[in-house]
Design a protein around this motif. Structure first.
Motif, PDB file in Angstrom:
ATOM      1  N   ILE A  40      33.275  90.363  52.594  1.00 32.40           N
ATOM      2  CA  ILE A  40      33.829  89.093  53.076  1.00 32.40           C
ATOM      3  C   ILE A  40      34.763  88.534  52.014  1.00 32.40           C
ATOM      4  CG2 ILE A  40      33.328  86.694  53.687  1.00 32.40           C
ATOM      5  CD1 ILE A  40      30.650  87.629  54.771  1.00 32.40           C
ATOM      6  N   ALA A  41      35.995  88.219  52.423  1.00 33.92           N
ATOM      7  CA  ALA A  41      36.945  87.537  51.552  1.00 33.92           C
ATOM      8  C   ALA A  41      36.905  86.055  51.894  1.00 33.92           C
ATOM      9  CB  ALA A  41      38.348  88.103  51.744  1.00 33.92           C
ATOM     10  N   THR A  42      36.473  85.245  50.950  1.00 38.94           N
ATOM     11  CA  THR A  42      36.277  83.823  51.250  1.00 38.94           C
ATOM     12  C   THR A  42      37.588  83.085  51.473  1.00 38.94           C
ATOM     13  OG1 THR A  42      36.229  83.291  48.879  1.00 38.94           O
ATOM     14  CG2 THR A  42      34.118  83.750  49.950  1.00 38.94           C
ATOM     15  N   ALA A  43      38.702  83.679  51.068  1.00 40.70           N
ATOM     16  CA  ALA A  43      40.000  83.043  51.314  1.00 40.70           C
ATOM     17  C   ALA A  43      40.370  83.063  52.796  1.00 40.70           C
ATOM     18  CB  ALA A  43      41.091  83.744  50.504  1.00 40.70           C
ATOM     19  N   ASP A  44      39.668  83.868  53.582  1.00 37.40           N
ATOM     20  CA  ASP A  44      39.925  83.965  55.024  1.00 37.40           C
ATOM     21  C   ASP A  44      38.870  83.160  55.779  1.00 37.40           C
ATOM     22  OD1 ASP A  44      40.331  84.611  57.659  1.00 37.40           O
ATOM     23  OD2 ASP A  44      40.413  86.781  57.341  1.00 37.40           O
ATOM     24  N   PRO A  45      39.193  81.964  56.286  1.00 41.29           N
ATOM     25  CA  PRO A  45      38.207  81.133  56.987  1.00 41.29           C
ATOM     26  C   PRO A  45      37.567  81.844  58.166  1.00 41.29           C
ATOM     27  CG  PRO A  45      40.202  79.883  56.525  1.00 41.29           C
ATOM     28  CD  PRO A  45      40.504  81.307  56.204  1.00 41.29           C
ATOM     29  N   ALA A  46      38.306  82.722  58.812  1.00 37.19           N
ATOM     30  CA  ALA A  46      37.768  83.430  59.981  1.00 37.19           C
ATOM     31  C   ALA A  46      36.615  84.347  59.581  1.00 37.19           C
ATOM     32  CB  ALA A  46      38.875  84.236  60.657  1.00 37.19           C
ATOM     33  N   GLN A  47      36.738  84.989  58.420  1.00 41.94           N
ATOM     34  CA  GLN A  47      35.656  85.868  57.961  1.00 41.94           C
ATOM     35  C   GLN A  47      34.403  85.062  57.630  1.00 41.94           C
ATOM     36  OE1 GLN A  47      36.546  88.983  55.095  1.00 41.94           O
ATOM     37  NE2 GLN A  47      38.726  88.936  55.632  1.00 41.94           N
ATOM     38  N   LEU A  48      34.588  83.903  57.004  1.00 41.52           N
ATOM     39  CA  LEU A  48      33.448  83.040  56.701  1.00 41.52           C
ATOM     40  C   LEU A  48      32.783  82.553  57.987  1.00 41.52           C
ATOM     41  CD1 LEU A  48      34.711  80.834  53.728  1.00 41.52           C
ATOM     42  CD2 LEU A  48      32.839  82.483  53.677  1.00 41.52           C
ATOM     43  N   GLN A  49      33.585  82.138  58.946  1.00 40.63           N
ATOM     44  CA  GLN A  49      33.045  81.639  60.207  1.00 40.63           C
ATOM     45  C   GLN A  49      32.249  82.713  60.930  1.00 40.63           C
ATOM     46  OE1 GLN A  49      33.102  78.529  61.423  1.00 40.63           O
ATOM     47  NE2 GLN A  49      31.928  79.190  63.228  1.00 40.63           N
ATOM     48  N   ALA A  50      32.760  83.923  60.911  1.00 40.01           N
ATOM     49  CA  ALA A  50      32.085  85.025  61.607  1.00 40.01           C
ATOM     50  C   ALA A  50      30.737  85.358  60.971  1.00 40.01           C
ATOM     51  CB  ALA A  50      32.982  86.257  61.606  1.00 40.01           C
ATOM     52  N   ALA A  51      30.581  85.037  59.684  1.00 36.43           N
ATOM     53  CA  ALA A  51      29.344  85.387  58.972  1.00 36.43           C
ATOM     54  C   ALA A  51      28.319  84.269  58.972  1.00 36.43           C
ATOM     55  CB  ALA A  51      29.678  85.773  57.531  1.00 36.43           C
ATOM     56  N   ASN A  52      28.620  83.123  59.559  1.00 30.58           N
ATOM     57  CA  ASN A  52      27.667  82.002  59.587  1.00 30.58           C
ATOM     58  C   ASN A  52      26.323  82.424  60.159  1.00 30.58           C
ATOM     59  OD1 ASN A  52      29.287  80.118  58.403  1.00 30.58           O
ATOM     60  ND2 ASN A  52      29.817  79.022  60.274  1.00 30.58           N
ATOM     61  N   GLY A  53      25.243  82.058  59.433  1.00 27.22           N
ATOM     62  CA  GLY A  53      23.894  82.288  59.926  1.00 27.22           C
ATOM     63  C   GLY A  53      23.437  83.726  59.948  1.00 27.22           C
ATOM     64  N   THR A  54      24.006  84.583  59.073  1.00 32.29           N
ATOM     65  CA  THR A  54      23.687  86.009  59.158  1.00 32.29           C
ATOM     66  C   THR A  54      22.874  86.563  57.986  1.00 32.29           C
ATOM     67  OG1 THR A  54      25.795  86.607  58.125  1.00 32.29           O
ATOM     68  CG2 THR A  54      25.757  86.455  60.538  1.00 32.29           C
ATOM     69  N   PHE A  55      22.688  85.785  56.923  1.00 29.82           N
ATOM     70  CA  PHE A  55      22.064  86.343  55.723  1.00 29.82           C
ATOM     71  C   PHE A  55      20.651  85.811  55.480  1.00 29.82           C
ATOM     72  CE2 PHE A  55      26.597  86.869  54.789  1.00 29.82           C
ATOM     73  CZ  PHE A  55      26.614  88.199  54.386  1.00 29.82           C
ATOM     74  N   ASP A  56      19.785  86.727  55.048  1.00 32.08           N
ATOM     75  CA  ASP A  56      18.444  86.335  54.600  1.00 32.08           C
ATOM     76  C   ASP A  56      18.488  85.826  53.164  1.00 32.08           C
ATOM     77  OD1 ASP A  56      16.787  87.241  56.897  1.00 32.08           O
ATOM     78  OD2 ASP A  56      17.560  89.217  56.334  1.00 32.08           O
ATOM     79  N   ILE A  57      19.280  86.479  52.339  1.00 35.99           N
ATOM     80  CA  ILE A  57      19.359  86.151  50.913  1.00 35.99           C
ATOM     81  C   ILE A  57      20.815  86.255  50.467  1.00 35.99           C
ATOM     82  CG2 ILE A  57      18.565  86.727  48.573  1.00 35.99           C
ATOM     83  CD1 ILE A  57      16.301  88.370  49.945  1.00 35.99           C
ATOM     84  N   ILE A  58      21.269  85.272  49.716  1.00 35.16           N
ATOM     85  CA  ILE A  58      22.564  85.364  49.042  1.00 35.16           C
ATOM     86  C   ILE A  58      22.327  85.149  47.560  1.00 35.16           C
ATOM     87  CG2 ILE A  58      24.817  84.288  48.707  1.00 35.16           C
ATOM     88  CD1 ILE A  58      24.888  83.632  51.655  1.00 35.16           C
ATOM     89  N   LEU A  59      22.724  86.118  46.755  1.00 32.46           N
ATOM     90  CA  LEU A  59      22.635  86.002  45.304  1.00 32.46           C
ATOM     91  C   LEU A  59      24.020  85.643  44.781  1.00 32.46           C
ATOM     92  CD1 LEU A  59      20.420  89.098  44.346  1.00 32.46           C
ATOM     93  CD2 LEU A  59      19.714  86.792  45.026  1.00 32.46           C
ATOM     94  N   ASN A  60      24.135  84.445  44.216  1.00 33.60           N
ATOM     95  CA  ASN A  60      25.414  83.932  43.760  1.00 33.60           C
ATOM     96  C   ASN A  60      25.511  84.087  42.254  1.00 33.60           C
ATOM     97  OD1 ASN A  60      27.592  82.310  42.950  1.00 33.60           O
ATOM     98  ND2 ASN A  60      27.326  80.902  44.648  1.00 33.60           N
ATOM     99  N   THR A  61      26.346  85.012  41.800  1.00 34.33           N
ATOM    100  CA  THR A  61      26.425  85.354  40.381  1.00 34.33           C
ATOM    101  C   THR A  61      27.564  84.643  39.644  1.00 34.33           C
ATOM    102  OG1 THR A  61      27.967  87.218  40.611  1.00 34.33           O
ATOM    103  CG2 THR A  61      25.630  87.658  41.017  1.00 34.33           C
ATOM    104  N   VAL A  62      28.349  83.808  40.317  1.00 34.70           N
ATOM    105  CA  VAL A  62      29.512  83.179  39.684  1.00 34.70           C
ATOM    106  C   VAL A  62      29.043  82.337  38.495  1.00 34.70           C
ATOM    107  CG1 VAL A  62      31.485  81.637  40.020  1.00 34.70           C
ATOM    108  CG2 VAL A  62      30.764  83.178  41.866  1.00 34.70           C
ATOM    109  N   PRO A  63      29.570  82.588  37.288  1.00 33.82           N
ATOM    110  CA  PRO A  63      29.016  81.947  36.082  1.00 33.82           C
ATOM    111  C   PRO A  63      29.520  80.538  35.808  1.00 33.82           C
ATOM    112  CG  PRO A  63      30.726  83.487  35.463  1.00 33.82           C
ATOM    113  CD  PRO A  63      30.561  83.620  36.950  1.00 33.82           C
ATOM    114  N   VAL A  64      30.503  80.058  36.579  1.00 40.03           N
ATOM    115  CA  VAL A  64      31.043  78.713  36.361  1.00 40.03           C
ATOM    116  C   VAL A  64      30.898  77.893  37.637  1.00 40.03           C
ATOM    117  CG1 VAL A  64      32.681  79.468  34.605  1.00 40.03           C
ATOM    118  CG2 VAL A  64      33.381  79.454  37.002  1.00 40.03           C
ATOM    119  N   TYR A  65      30.992  76.569  37.488  1.00 36.63           N
ATOM    120  CA  TYR A  65      30.846  75.675  38.643  1.00 36.63           C
ATOM    121  C   TYR A  65      31.945  75.947  39.671  1.00 36.63           C
ATOM    122  CZ  TYR A  65      30.358  71.480  41.447  1.00 36.63           C
ATOM    123  OH  TYR A  65      30.181  70.620  42.498  1.00 36.63           O
TER     124      TYR A  65
END
Length: 419
Positions: A252-277
């Motif tokens: 998923i490329a987060t710069a594409d709103p359509a890809q984010l919308q299509a993935a809504n409600g699909t994950f059991d777990i998301i591990l967010n590794t981004v080290p900055v706010y």
């Protein structure tokens, strides 16, 4: 006989123990200009092991600590600072009461070098939750501590020699490449722990991995090995092929709103590794109703999520994770050896450490874990080589951990949660 072996011999003969000299890559302030410095390790105790260091990985947390990014909340960094909690080496001497580790074994050390070993958490193999836990570097220690350091605080793995209580040494399988073993002590356990805690150990979960640096790539490989369907999530498609080579089934490329919308409600777990706010709210929307987004990067959102977790008794969809205990660290390197899971690493000489910190402070577009070749490059010639190295170029941290900033972020999350 080397200094470590000589110290062990003195212990065996009942003579006065001596400190062990160790060449370390250290910095004197938050500018993180690393130079080789001769420092001392403690004498070999009855349950201690001496490790001749071969490699040490360089973690983004090393940068945060050495630069004092989170001093407002965690306290000032003691200098000289010797970071490093991704150690790999060979045991050259042991105390006379060691039963787990013997001379010649390949071992690693992660983020913990002491705990009480008696509380409920320690007995469950979750030393990371012990109130008396001692970090591998930068933790103040007394002479009575199992992690005692002559300088007064723990010194990490950017060093020629390490002394550690054998309980906190992780046995590296003989088949596993030593240059890749150090990052397993941090990046692998950091990803493995929340996967296990949130039910991915039995497979069948949909897992999203946000950020494709050293942590994220390892997360993809581990989640796949556990039998989960993995989606890599990044800002654009630049790393799409790289992520799929690592084992991601989807991207998923987060710069594409359509890809984010299509993935809504699909994950059991998301591990967010981004080290900055950053805007991590967009990932919470991708979760199933009972899903969890786990923040792993050390910024004000991490502290806010930790507070929210406490207020909701763990029922919030946003949560945090730090490291794992000795039991799971041993389990994850055994899993890595079994499934041939090897971190993407670039081995670098110690005189390149300043440049590594500059690269880490950027986007780490290579998606690799940098590893110092301790045995091959930390020696009497390192000082001259470091004399021409420029100090690292470090940006002002965005959203660093402060109490006031974290409370404001927590209030924002509460308002968002209730809307």
């Amino acid at each position: 006989m080397g200094s470590a072996e000589a110290a062990a011999s003195l212990m065996e003969n009942g003579e006065v123990p001596v400190n062990i000299p160790s060449l370390c890559m250290a910095c004197d302030d938050g500018g993180c200009n690393f130079k080789p410095v001769l420092m001392e390790r403690r004498p070999v105790g009855s349950r201690d092991v001496v490790i001749q260091m071969l490699y040490c990985g360089v973690c983004h947390s090393d940068l945060h600590h050495a630069a004092g990014h989170n001093a407002a909340l965690l306290g000032p960094t003691p200098y000289p600072c010797v970071p490093g909690h991704e150690l790999a080496g060979v045991v050259t001497a042991v105390g006379d009461q060691c039963t787990k580790i013997s001379v010649g074994m390949k071992v690693g050390v992660g983020c913990i070098v002491d705990s009480c070993l008696e509380c409920k958490s320690c007995l469950a193999g979750e030393e990371q939750n012990c109130s008396k836990r001692v970090g591998t570097y930068g933790s103040k220690v007394s002479k009575s501590s199992r992690a005692y350091s002559p300088i007064g605080w723990t010194l990490g793995g950017y060093t020629s020699t390490m002394v550690v209580h054998e309980h906190f040494a992780i046995i590296i399988p003989d088949s596993y490449p030593m240059e890749a073993a150090g990052p397993v002590m941090c990046s692998a356990i950091t990803m493995y722990e929340p996967l296990i805690v949130h039910g991915a150990g039995g497979g069948g979960k949909t897992v999203g991995i946000v950020g494709l640096g050293g942590l994220g790539v390892m997360g993809i490989k581990l989640a796949k090995a556990l039998g989960c369907t993995v989606t890599a999530i990044s800002r654009n498609t630049n790393k799409a092929e790289f992520a799929k080579q690592a084992g991601a089934a989807n991207f998923i490329a987060t710069a594409d709103p359509a890809q984010l919308q299509a993935a809504n409600g699909t994950f059991d777990i998301i591990l967010n590794t981004v080290p900055v706010y950053h805007n991590y709210d967009i990932y919470t929307r991708l979760l199933k109703r009972d899903g969890k987004q786990v923040l792993l990067g050390l910024h004000k959102g991490f502290v806010a999520a930790m507070l929210i977790k406490g207020l909701t008794r763990g029922k919030s969809r946003l949560t945090v994770s730090l490291i794992g205990g000795i039991r799971n660290t041993q389990a994850v390197i055994d899993l890595c050896a079994e499934h041939n899971i090897v971190p993407e690493v670039q081995v670098k000489n110690c005189e390149e450490l300043n440049q590594i910190f500059t690269d880490l402070d950027g986007a780490n577009d290579a998606g690799v874990r940098y590893v110092l070749d301790i045995a091959g490059s930390l020696n009497e010639n390192t000082s001259a080589k470091c004399s021409t190295a420029r100090p690292p170029t470090l940006a002002v941290p965005k959203g660093a951990m402060t109490l006031s900033g974290s409370i404001i972020e927590m209030l924002r999350l509460i308002c968002l949660w209730k809307t």
